[in-house]
Scaffold this motif. Sequence first.
Motif, short mmCIF file in Angstrom:
data_model
loop_
_atom_site.label_atom_id
_atom_site.label_comp_id
_atom_site.label_asym_id
_atom_site.label_seq_id
_atom_site.Cartn_x
_atom_site.Cartn_y
_atom_site.Cartn_z
N ARG A 1 -4.98 -3.66 3.32
CA ARG A 1 -3.71 -3.02 3.66
C ARG A 1 -3.05 -2.42 2.42
O ARG A 1 -2.47 -1.33 2.49
N GLN A 2 -3.15 -3.10 1.28
CA GLN A 2 -2.57 -2.55 0.05
C GLN A 2 -3.32 -1.29 -0.38
O GLN A 2 -2.71 -0.30 -0.82
N ILE A 3 -4.64 -1.32 -0.26
CA ILE A 3 -5.44 -0.14 -0.60
C ILE A 3 -5.08 1.02 0.31
O ILE A 3 -4.86 2.16 -0.14
N HIS A 4 -5.01 0.75 1.60
CA HIS A 4 -4.65 1.80 2.56
C HIS A 4 -3.23 2.28 2.33
O HIS A 4 -2.94 3.48 2.45
N GLY A 5 -2.32 1.36 1.99
CA GLY A 5 -0.94 1.75 1.76
C GLY A 5 -0.80 2.71 0.59
O GLY A 5 -0.08 3.71 0.68
N LEU A 6 -1.51 2.41 -0.51
CA LEU A 6 -1.48 3.32 -1.65
C LEU A 6 -2.09 4.67 -1.29
O LEU A 6 -1.56 5.73 -1.64
N GLY A 7 -3.20 4.64 -0.57
CA GLY A 7 -3.82 5.89 -0.15
C GLY A 7 -2.90 6.72 0.74
O GLY A 7 -2.80 7.95 0.59
N ARG A 8 -2.19 6.07 1.67
CA ARG A 8 -1.29 6.79 2.56
C ARG A 8 -0.11 7.39 1.80
O ARG A 8 0.40 8.47 2.17
N LEU A 9 0.33 6.71 0.74
CA LEU A 9 1.39 7.29 -0.08
C LEU A 9 0.93 8.56 -0.78
O LEU A 9 1.71 9.50 -0.98
N ARG B 1 0.41 -2.32 13.23
CA ARG B 1 1.39 -2.13 14.31
C ARG B 1 2.79 -2.45 13.83
O ARG B 1 3.75 -1.74 14.16
N ALA B 2 2.94 -3.53 13.04
CA ALA B 2 4.26 -3.87 12.52
C ALA B 2 4.79 -2.79 11.61
O ALA B 2 5.99 -2.50 11.58
N GLY B 3 3.89 -2.16 10.83
CA GLY B 3 4.33 -1.09 9.93
C GLY B 3 4.76 0.16 10.65
O GLY B 3 5.57 0.95 10.12
N ARG B 4 4.24 0.38 11.89
CA ARG B 4 4.58 1.58 12.63
C ARG B 4 5.76 1.40 13.56
O ARG B 4 6.30 2.37 14.08
#
Length: 434
Positions: free
Chosen positions: A254-262, A425-428
């Motif tokens: 999730r942290q890897i995906h979060g950085l990528g999404r940023l 889901r919680a993040g969206r």
Amino acid sequence: MAATSDGRAPDQGAQGRLYLRLLALAGLIGIPVSVAAFAFLALLHWLTAFVWEDLPDHWNLDPVPWWWPAPWLLLGGALVALAITKLPGHGGHVPIDGLSADLVPPSHLPGVLLAALGGLPLGVVLGPEAPLMAVGGAVAVILSSRWVARGPETGLLGASGSAAAVAVIFGSPLVAAVFILESVGRAGLRPTKVVLPCLLSAGVGALVFTGLGDWTGLAVASLRLPGLDPPERPDLADLLWTIPLALLIAFGVRQIHGLGRLLLPHATRRPALMAMTAVAVTAIAAAAYSLLTGRSPVEVLLSGQDELGVLTSGHDAPGVWALIALLALKGLAYAVSLATLRGGPIFPALFLGAAAGALLSGLPGFGIVPAMAAGMAAATAAILPLPVSAAVLITLLLGSGATGITPIVLIAVVIAFVTEQLIDRAGREPVPAE
């Protein structure tokens, strides 16, 4: 609609004949697609060995120095940026969106090839599976265009071509077929219609690929995990440690995906700049790893497919602090690559999961094989929304003697997949107004 004397609808026989024709085409298409995939992987393997083995040996750079990746990564970033900005299709599928089963138009193929062959062998932290799927699908569309009108049949044959192309890279046509089937199911195609063409095309492709390897003598690597001796069955401690390991890996993904999404919006607006930024970050991460640990910077680079053996190499395996540095720095390079470069997302995630398992195998009662199996399964399930594919891939990767580890793999897959979905889901969900 009136029925015929045998009780069938009037067009049922015609539909059956059409499906048999498509099935035969899928088998035939597996042959040229596997040849194209072999050529792609052979060239990729040769370029990778030339840059990271042959040239350093020629110049007596043993081990590879910390600064060696920088010029190659900058060149690779420039080639990927050229493919994204100047060629149709923007270099192919953006890897942070997962593994796409969508058909790649033949006009996009030059951009996909330039981004893959320009970036992957020069150190980009992504895998070859997405470009291979694009190559297989595009070649299948080109070959079938003379016999099949564009429509659902084209999608079916394109999926079969993708299955044939990636059959060998996963080490089994069964894994390739399952990946394609689960992907096309999410894309809206009917898996019941796709299953037989994909299985046939993947099987034919694997046979031709093996024959080409034996005939040419070229070494084209597929996914392997050497040096492990799986136990007959896991202990209770292995099962218990699998749960927190899978949770931890899902959180890390999730942290890897979060950085990528940023980074993704910036990559969309300024693709060339962000591609060069990504390879610069990767070069710095590789240099930092080498300077901090005294190990080869190549361990941070590339897909991790060929470096899996490093984790099981006994006396030369990374220690605890080297594994921590490897997870942090390769994870960073992987995150920026997912959003800004081109390639497949599976292999680096699988390598990072194996490294996390190797790191935590020092816990009381947690064996190295169950730990790495759980780590790879959790990472693969978390990075892709394809839990069945993840379970099949890891089970077959561990070999026929690892059937006792299957409960570990299944538990890790389910926990990581569900955790990732809940976090996503919680993040969206919108935050309620006060």
